[in-house]
Design a protein around this motif. Structure first.
Motif, PDB file in Angstrom:
ATOM      1  N   VAL A 135     -40.047  45.559  23.172  1.00  0.00           N
ATOM      2  CA  VAL A 135     -40.086  46.926  22.644  1.00  0.00           C
ATOM      3  C   VAL A 135     -41.484  47.344  22.205  1.00  0.00           C
ATOM      4  CG1 VAL A 135     -37.688  46.841  21.901  1.00  0.00           C
ATOM      5  CG2 VAL A 135     -39.491  46.183  20.291  1.00  0.00           C
ATOM      6  N   THR A 160     -37.138  50.876  20.695  1.00  0.00           N
ATOM      7  CA  THR A 160     -37.260  51.948  21.677  1.00  0.00           C
ATOM      8  C   THR A 160     -35.971  52.752  21.635  1.00  0.00           C
ATOM      9  OG1 THR A 160     -36.473  50.401  23.376  1.00  0.00           O
ATOM     10  CG2 THR A 160     -38.857  50.723  23.208  1.00  0.00           C
ATOM     11  N   ARG A 214     -42.349  54.299  22.825  1.00  0.00           N
ATOM     12  CA  ARG A 214     -42.046  54.784  24.181  1.00  0.00           C
ATOM     13  C   ARG A 214     -41.103  55.984  24.170  1.00  0.00           C
ATOM     14  NH1 ARG A 214     -41.073  48.710  25.999  1.00  0.00           N
ATOM     15  NH2 ARG A 214     -43.210  47.963  25.903  1.00  0.00           N
ATOM     16  N   TYR A 216     -44.423  57.690  25.095  1.00  0.00           N
ATOM     17  CA  TYR A 216     -44.456  56.834  26.282  1.00  0.00           C
ATOM     18  C   TYR A 216     -45.818  56.974  26.954  1.00  0.00           C
ATOM     19  CZ  TYR A 216     -42.567  54.313  30.276  1.00  0.00           C
ATOM     20  OH  TYR A 216     -42.317  53.372  31.235  1.00  0.00           O
TER      21      TYR A 216
END
Length: 438
Positions: free
Chosen positions: A13, A214, A244, A283
């Protein structure tokens, strides 16, 4: 005083990136910073695109990086004990290679690696220490181990040493299993002291844990469980990194669907972890590598927040005294955010309260004022476990009926219905179990 920040999360992650970026930002703000890793994956060297040694290595102004040699720490702290255990196994015919494996305490290498954090904290050399921990499951076992091993050693150490002093003159004349000498007992004492130091540091006001996730349902579910478990062991969680996250600006139709899906999950994250801050990181086309990119990553993630401020939310054990209609009582209150009554079990054994949440268990020594009393009831209310203790002379079995009417009981999960410690001791021996439906 040195600030200690531990980063953990489900594998993949971005916890290493978050830890490395935070450390880089600290150095840019003029704080002498050390970032180190207990993760066997050795990812810090990849994040900084630089060779990282077993001692603090300066890779930028005020920024030092270290990859802890867990095996070396293990041999230093466990070596004398392991040598004795191998000699015992050898005397009973165990193969030397198997004996070597059998005397490696699971998880000990990782927990003893935290002694490096303790030593750096005591040195006064650093303003900020950032720890890149192993993935969540390993970290939870790692952080639980000091208290669990300390509890075990505390019980066996004194009794074992007294027995050995009494019977060693007789046993030494008997061929067979070798008796442990003072070197082994001294090593156990040092280990016990080291584990207490780790526990005191990580559960103290200068240290806190940050969960990295995430926007995925499975990842968020694990982060929720981690928050509950870390609170069970008395560790502070002072923030969540959501990594992200798809930016909404300029999104095409395909990406808009991802943005909408992630936004729904992020709203759930905000509800689940409130009032903790949620730091979002967008992201990126590729992972940030090197000091400059890591610094940009951290600046964007934290925005105007101060990621190095001390945590203000109290997540450790405390006792609150109050007066009710039955006379003087004490209420032990412990934060268990996101825990449910269905996965919570309590037991009283002597001067200890045993708290189990799912597959994790903590044995909590009771303060003297509580140990002298009996359990009068318990409930889980708004993420806080409350266990009531009454004076032994006034205790009586409580009603199994829940009080009606308005107030916090409407939202509470009542535990220990119809039970007190004395009542249950009379029926089930020396251990009083407290749980819903019992």
């Amino acid at each position: 005083m040195t600030r200690v920040l531990l980063y953990t999360g489900k594998g993949g992650v971005g916890k290493t990136t978050s830890a490395a970026g935070t450390a880089t930002l600290a150095a840019l703000r003029g704080l002498r910073t050390l970032v180190l890793s207990t993760d066997a994956a050795h990812s810090l060297s990849d994040a900084f695109d630089s060779e990282v040694g077993q001692e603090p290595t300066e890779i930028d102004d005020l920024l030092f990086v270290q990859q802890i040699d867990a095996q070396r720490r293990f041999e230093r702290s466990w070596g004398d004990i392991q040598t004795y255990l191998r000699s015992v196994l050898h005397m009973v015919g165990v193969d030397p290679i198997e004996a070597e494996e059998l005397t490696v305490l699971p998880g000990a290498e990782e927990v003893l690696a935290l002694l490096e954090v303790r030593d750096h904290f005591r040195s006064g050399r650093w303003d900020v220490i950032v720890v890149d921990c192993a993935p969540t499951a390993e970290t939870l076992r790692l952080l639980a181990l000091p208290e669990a091993l300390n509890w075990y050693l505390d019980r066996i150490f004194n009794a074992e040493r007294k027995v050995m002093r009494t019977f060693r003159p007789f046993l030494s004349r008997t061929p067979g299993i070798p008796m442990p000498d003072d070197t082994v007992f001294d090593a156990l004492r040092r280990l016990q002291s080291d584990l207490s130091d780790i526990r005191t540091l990580l559960a103290g006001p200068d240290a806190s844990v940050r969960l990295v996730l995430t926007p995925e349902a499975v990842v968020v579910a694990e982060a929720r469980r981690s928050l509950t478990t870390l609170s069970l062991y008395g560790y502070r969680v002072d923030g969540v990194v959501a990594n992200r996250v798809f930016p909404a600006a300029g999104a095409d139709n395909w990406r808009r669907q991802w943005v909408a899906a992630q936004r729904g999950i992020l709203e759930d994250v905000a509800d689940s972890f409130r009032p903790l801050p949620i730091w979002e990181s967008p992201y990126r086309a590729c992972e940030p590598v090197g000091v400059e990119e890591l610094a940009a990553f951290a600046v964007e993630m934290y925005g105007g927040d101060d990621p190095f401020a001390r945590a203000t939310d109290e997540t450790s054990l405390w006792v609150d005294r109050h007066i009710d209609t039955d006379g003087r009582t004490y209420t032990l209150t412990m934060p268990l955010p996101l825990a449910s009554a269905s996965e919570l079990e309590l037991a009283r054994h002597g001067d200890e309260l045993i708290i189990t949440v799912g597959s994790y268990r903590r044995v909590l020594p009771l303060p003297a004022a509580l140990a002298r009393g009996v359990v009068a009831g318990a409930r889980l209310d708004d993420g806080r476990l409350q266990v009531r203790f009454a004076p032994r002379e006034t205790a009586r079995p409580v009603s199994s009926e829940l009080p009606s009417g308005s107030g916090p009981l409407e939202s509470a999960q009542e535990l220990a219905q119809g039970l007190t410690a004395e009542y249950h001791l009379a029926h089930h021996g020396h251990e009083a179990a407290i749980g819903e439906g019992r």
